[in-house]
Design a protein around this motif. Structure first.
Motif, mmCIF file in Angstrom:
data_model
loop_
_atom_site.group_PDB
_atom_site.id
_atom_site.type_symbol
_atom_site.label_atom_id
_atom_site.label_comp_id
_atom_site.label_asym_id
_atom_site.label_seq_id
_atom_site.Cartn_x
_atom_site.Cartn_y
_atom_site.Cartn_z
ATOM 1 N N ALA A 28 0.823 -1.205 0.000
ATOM 2 C CA ALA A 28 0.000 0.000 0.000
ATOM 3 C C ALA A 28 0.860 1.259 0.000
ATOM 4 C CB ALA A 28 -0.935 -0.008 1.209
ATOM 5 N N VAL A 29 1.945 1.242 0.774
ATOM 6 C CA VAL A 29 2.850 2.392 0.822
ATOM 7 C C VAL A 29 3.589 2.547 -0.506
ATOM 8 C CG1 VAL A 29 4.882 3.365 1.961
ATOM 9 C CG2 VAL A 29 3.104 2.253 3.316
ATOM 10 N N GLY A 30 4.052 1.446 -1.077
ATOM 11 C CA GLY A 30 4.739 1.504 -2.360
ATOM 12 C C GLY A 30 3.848 2.050 -3.455
ATOM 13 N N SER A 31 2.558 1.729 -3.400
ATOM 14 C CA SER A 31 1.615 2.240 -4.396
ATOM 15 C C SER A 31 1.496 3.759 -4.303
ATOM 16 C CB SER A 31 0.236 1.602 -4.199
ATOM 17 O OG SER A 31 0.273 0.222 -4.433
ATOM 18 N N VAL A 32 1.465 4.287 -3.091
ATOM 19 C CA VAL A 32 1.401 5.740 -2.926
ATOM 20 C C VAL A 32 2.650 6.395 -3.498
ATOM 21 C CG1 VAL A 32 1.376 7.627 -1.246
ATOM 22 C CG2 VAL A 32 -0.124 5.659 -0.931
ATOM 23 N N LEU A 33 3.821 5.858 -3.173
ATOM 24 C CA LEU A 33 5.068 6.442 -3.674
ATOM 25 C C LEU A 33 5.124 6.395 -5.197
ATOM 26 C CD1 LEU A 33 7.667 5.062 -1.089
ATOM 27 C CD2 LEU A 33 6.525 7.289 -1.115
ATOM 28 N N GLY A 34 4.495 5.382 -5.802
ATOM 29 C CA GLY A 34 4.478 5.274 -7.255
ATOM 30 C C GLY A 34 3.784 6.440 -7.925
ATOM 31 N N GLU A 35 2.930 7.145 -7.205
ATOM 32 C CA GLU A 35 2.279 8.331 -7.763
ATOM 33 C C GLU A 35 3.269 9.477 -7.935
ATOM 34 O OE1 GLU A 35 -1.453 9.414 -5.871
ATOM 35 O OE2 GLU A 35 -1.580 7.398 -4.995
ATOM 36 N N GLY A 36 4.373 9.423 -7.188
ATOM 37 C CA GLY A 36 5.364 10.493 -7.270
ATOM 38 C C GLY A 36 6.486 10.207 -8.236
ATOM 39 N N CYS A 37 7.028 8.981 -8.193
ATOM 40 C CA CYS A 37 8.140 8.595 -9.071
ATOM 41 C C CYS A 37 8.174 7.084 -9.141
ATOM 42 C CB CYS A 37 9.471 9.140 -8.541
ATOM 43 S SG CYS A 37 10.912 8.584 -9.502
ATOM 44 N N ALA A 38 7.962 6.536 -10.324
ATOM 45 C CA ALA A 38 7.877 5.088 -10.484
ATOM 46 C C ALA A 38 9.182 4.399 -10.119
ATOM 47 C CB ALA A 38 7.486 4.744 -11.923
ATOM 48 N N SER A 39 10.302 4.963 -10.549
ATOM 49 C CA SER A 39 11.600 4.333 -10.291
ATOM 50 C C SER A 39 11.929 4.336 -8.800
ATOM 51 C CB SER A 39 12.707 5.041 -11.065
ATOM 52 O OG SER A 39 12.630 4.753 -12.454
ATOM 53 N N THR A 40 11.682 5.448 -8.136
ATOM 54 C CA THR A 40 11.973 5.534 -6.709
ATOM 55 C C THR A 40 11.072 4.589 -5.918
ATOM 56 O OG1 THR A 40 12.661 7.837 -6.985
ATOM 57 C CG2 THR A 40 12.166 7.103 -4.744
ATOM 58 N N ALA A 41 9.801 4.504 -6.310
ATOM 59 C CA ALA A 41 8.877 3.584 -5.645
ATOM 60 C C ALA A 41 9.306 2.142 -5.854
ATOM 61 C CB ALA A 41 7.458 3.792 -6.183
ATOM 62 N N TRP A 42 9.742 1.814 -7.056
ATOM 63 C CA TRP A 42 10.233 0.461 -7.346
ATOM 64 C C TRP A 42 11.384 0.113 -6.410
ATOM 65 C CZ3 TRP A 42 8.807 -3.307 -10.994
ATOM 66 C CH2 TRP A 42 9.724 -4.351 -11.180
ATOM 67 N N ASP A 43 12.336 1.037 -6.266
ATOM 68 C CA ASP A 43 13.488 0.775 -5.397
ATOM 69 C C ASP A 43 13.071 0.663 -3.940
ATOM 70 O OD1 ASP A 43 15.190 0.676 -7.516
ATOM 71 O OD2 ASP A 43 16.175 2.586 -7.132
ATOM 72 N N TYR A 44 12.121 1.478 -3.528
ATOM 73 C CA TYR A 44 11.632 1.385 -2.147
ATOM 74 C C TYR A 44 11.114 -0.020 -1.864
ATOM 75 C CZ TYR A 44 8.611 1.929 1.917
ATOM 76 O OH TYR A 44 8.013 1.752 3.134
ATOM 77 N N VAL A 45 10.327 -0.546 -2.779
ATOM 78 C CA VAL A 45 9.790 -1.893 -2.593
ATOM 79 C C VAL A 45 10.923 -2.918 -2.569
ATOM 80 C CG1 VAL A 45 8.377 -3.690 -3.662
ATOM 81 C CG2 VAL A 45 7.529 -1.335 -3.534
ATOM 82 N N VAL A 46 11.903 -2.765 -3.441
ATOM 83 C CA VAL A 46 13.047 -3.682 -3.455
ATOM 84 C C VAL A 46 13.785 -3.643 -2.125
ATOM 85 C CG1 VAL A 46 15.344 -4.062 -4.462
ATOM 86 C CG2 VAL A 46 13.367 -3.689 -5.953
ATOM 87 N N TRP A 47 14.047 -2.462 -1.602
ATOM 88 C CA TRP A 47 14.735 -2.350 -0.307
ATOM 89 C C TRP A 47 13.937 -3.052 0.793
ATOM 90 C CZ3 TRP A 47 15.138 3.535 -1.443
ATOM 91 C CH2 TRP A 47 16.247 3.777 -2.266
ATOM 92 N N GLU A 48 12.634 -2.868 0.772
ATOM 93 C CA GLU A 48 11.814 -3.440 1.839
ATOM 94 C C GLU A 48 11.607 -4.951 1.673
ATOM 95 O OE1 GLU A 48 11.111 -1.922 4.625
ATOM 96 O OE2 GLU A 48 12.247 -0.246 3.796
ATOM 97 N N VAL A 49 11.562 -5.426 0.449
ATOM 98 C CA VAL A 49 11.487 -6.880 0.230
ATOM 99 C C VAL A 49 12.731 -7.550 0.804
ATOM 100 C CG1 VAL A 49 11.669 -8.679 -1.547
ATOM 101 C CG2 VAL A 49 9.899 -6.932 -1.720
ATOM 102 N N HIS A 50 13.883 -6.945 0.594
ATOM 103 C CA HIS A 50 15.115 -7.544 1.121
ATOM 104 C C HIS A 50 15.241 -7.336 2.630
ATOM 105 C CE1 HIS A 50 16.163 -7.461 -3.233
ATOM 106 N NE2 HIS A 50 16.585 -8.665 -2.896
ATOM 107 N N CYS A 51 14.666 -6.250 3.144
ATOM 108 C CA CYS A 51 14.598 -6.073 4.598
ATOM 109 C C CYS A 51 13.762 -7.192 5.211
ATOM 110 C CB CYS A 51 13.984 -4.705 4.910
ATOM 111 S SG CYS A 51 13.944 -4.277 6.652
ATOM 112 N N TRP A 52 12.688 -7.553 4.544
ATOM 113 C CA TRP A 52 11.857 -8.684 4.968
ATOM 114 C C TRP A 52 12.628 -9.998 4.879
ATOM 115 C CZ3 TRP A 52 9.439 -11.504 0.525
ATOM 116 C CH2 TRP A 52 8.802 -12.684 0.937
ATOM 117 N N MET A 53 13.302 -10.236 3.769
ATOM 118 C CA MET A 53 14.024 -11.492 3.581
ATOM 119 C C MET A 53 15.103 -11.689 4.639
ATOM 120 S SD MET A 53 14.242 -11.278 -0.593
ATOM 121 C CE MET A 53 15.450 -12.590 -0.795
ATOM 122 N N ALA A 54 15.742 -10.593 5.061
ATOM 123 C CA ALA A 54 16.791 -10.706 6.081
ATOM 124 C C ALA A 54 16.231 -11.220 7.399
ATOM 125 C CB ALA A 54 17.465 -9.354 6.293
ATOM 126 N N GLY A 55 14.935 -11.048 7.611
ATOM 127 C CA GLY A 55 14.313 -11.534 8.837
ATOM 128 C C GLY A 55 14.133 -13.034 8.886
#
Length: 420
Positions: free
Chosen positions: A95-122
């Motif tokens: 839901a948060v990544g979708s909001v960021l996508g309204e501002g900049c698609a590339s930055t939102a994509w990277d945000y999701v990537v960072w958080e997916v790997h933050c999840w995987m580290a757990g």
């Protein structure tokens, strides 16, 4: 003995990109609820929009945009509660990544990537998690391809070298999460592949990302040219993370840490497409309220434009609801302690391809009613079309891998694609 990756395994030498991790920025506040995260995401949309063109031009997220994400407390939404995180779910991060996508698609994509790997580290052993989450802000890039990676077992861990392409978010990352087969080891007759977490400066990023769509993601090559030691507690077998059975994940209460990697990562990747489609709808509404045809007739008086707009609104909302419903259904199932069924996995992969494909159709339809000026150099609409096309080409979201597979499972046949 040192067994570094052979030079012939590398592409021609590329410039090493400076590490741009925003170490000087700290969160002004730490959101605790989804509503607080969504409000924080909306508050920084002006910053992301202001720097979207710069992000495309320099082929990496603007430093200002990354700093805004960190300062707003958005980095770490997938950090476990045990290590100071909010204890939220992947559906919340989407839901948060979708909001960021309204501002900049590339930055939102990277945000999701960072958080997916933050999840995987757990999912790592506890000691590995403590090391990874020791810093208050962690941005972790990663790549799953193993063709140019090499690792060998040594006492206490592994020696790792290699090159991993498509490292989205790599220019600002403080850690990377990569995969490699272990030399000479097999599990059930297949290569033994492990996920490994490596901090800066043990890896570097080489300037290789030159594309038209999602150009600003900085998805450059992640490179470890000379072997580095990765302790065993910062690794986990791919099988454990792929099935959601990692012991490290049992340290946490949320469904995310029972989530198999394929459905979790595949669905999360869709979020920026939703936000991008919303942004195009907003742009289209502005265009048609101002545009007049050479005949003198206002576009707002054209029934076709109204039909396209109304259809776009409904289809993007449908895509958003389908994505959230699919993820939340999976999370609710995992909270019961049960494992995902093959049908649930196949549906997730189907949805992962369907959502960005539908967003692409929406964006294409709206641009078709904007005239040739929509394709002028520097046009936001042209950039959006390139971005959503690239989103739909990712291995996690490629449409053709989903429907036939899901259809087979629905009638009791074996899936044609086992990577679900």
């Amino acid at each position: 003995m040192t067994v570094a990756l052979a030079k012939t395994d590398f592409r021609p030498a590329a410039e090493v990109i400076e590490n741009r991790f925003p170490a000087h920025v700290q969160p002004a506040a730490q959101p605790k609820t989804l509503e607080a995260y969504l409000a924080a995401a909306r508050s920084i949309l002006p910053v992301l929009k202001e720097h979207a063109a710069q992000t495309r031009q320099q082929r990496r997220p603007a430093d200002e945009s990354v700093a805004a994400i960190v300062e707003a407390g958005l980095a770490g939404i997938m950090r476990p509660a045990m290590f100071g995180g909010p204890g939220l779910e992947l559906s919340d991060m989407i839901a948060v990544g979708s909001v960021l996508g309204e501002g900049c698609a590339s930055t939102a994509w990277d945000y999701v990537v960072w958080e997916v790997h933050c999840w995987m580290a757990g999912t790592l052993p506890e000691q590995g998690q403590r090391e990874f989450y020791a810093d208050p802000v962690v941005l972790c890039c990663g790549a799953s391809n193993t063709t140019k990676a090499k690792a060998r077992a040594v006492e206490g861990g592994y020696m790792l070298s290699g090159r991993w392409g498509f490292g989205s978010g790599s220019t600002h990352a403080s850690w990377t999460c990569v995969f490699s087969a272990i030399d000479g080891e097999e599990v059930d007759g297949r290569p033994h592949v492990r996920m490994m977490i490596v901090p800066r400066p043990a890896f570097c990023v080489e300037d290789t990302w030159r594309v038209q769509g999602l150009a600003g993601t900085g998805s450059h090559d992640i490179v470890i040219a000379e072997e580095v030691f990765v302790p065993a507690h910062r690794t986990i077998s791919r099988a454990e993370v792929a099935t959601g059975r990692a012991e490290g994940g049992r340290l946490h209460d949320t469904a995310a840490y029972r989530m198999p990697l394929p459905p979790g990562a595949h669905l999360a990747t869709d979020s920026s497409a939703i936000g991008l489609a919303r942004a195009v709808i907003a742009e289209f509404r502005e265009v048609i309220t101002k545009r007049t045809y050479v005949t003198g007739k206002a576009q707002a008086d054209m029934p076709g434009s109204m039909i396209r707009l109304a259809t776009a609104e409904i289809e993007v909302r449908a895509a958003e609801l389908l994505l959230q419903d699919t993820m939340r259904e999976i999370e609710a199932h995992l909270r019961t302690g049960a494992e995902l069924t093959v049908e649930q996995r196949a549906k997730a992969r189907m949805v992962a391809g369907y959502v960005p494909d539908l967003c692409k159709q929406v964006i294409t339809s709206l641009i078709a009613a904007c005239g040739a000026s929509a394709m002028l150099e520097g046009s936001k609409l042209a950039a959006a079309l390139l971005d959503v096309t690239m989103m739909s080409l990712h291995q996690s979201t490629e449409y053709d891998r989903g429907p036939e597979n899901y259809g087979r499972v629905l009638i009791g046949l074996e899936p044609s694609n086992i990577a679900i």
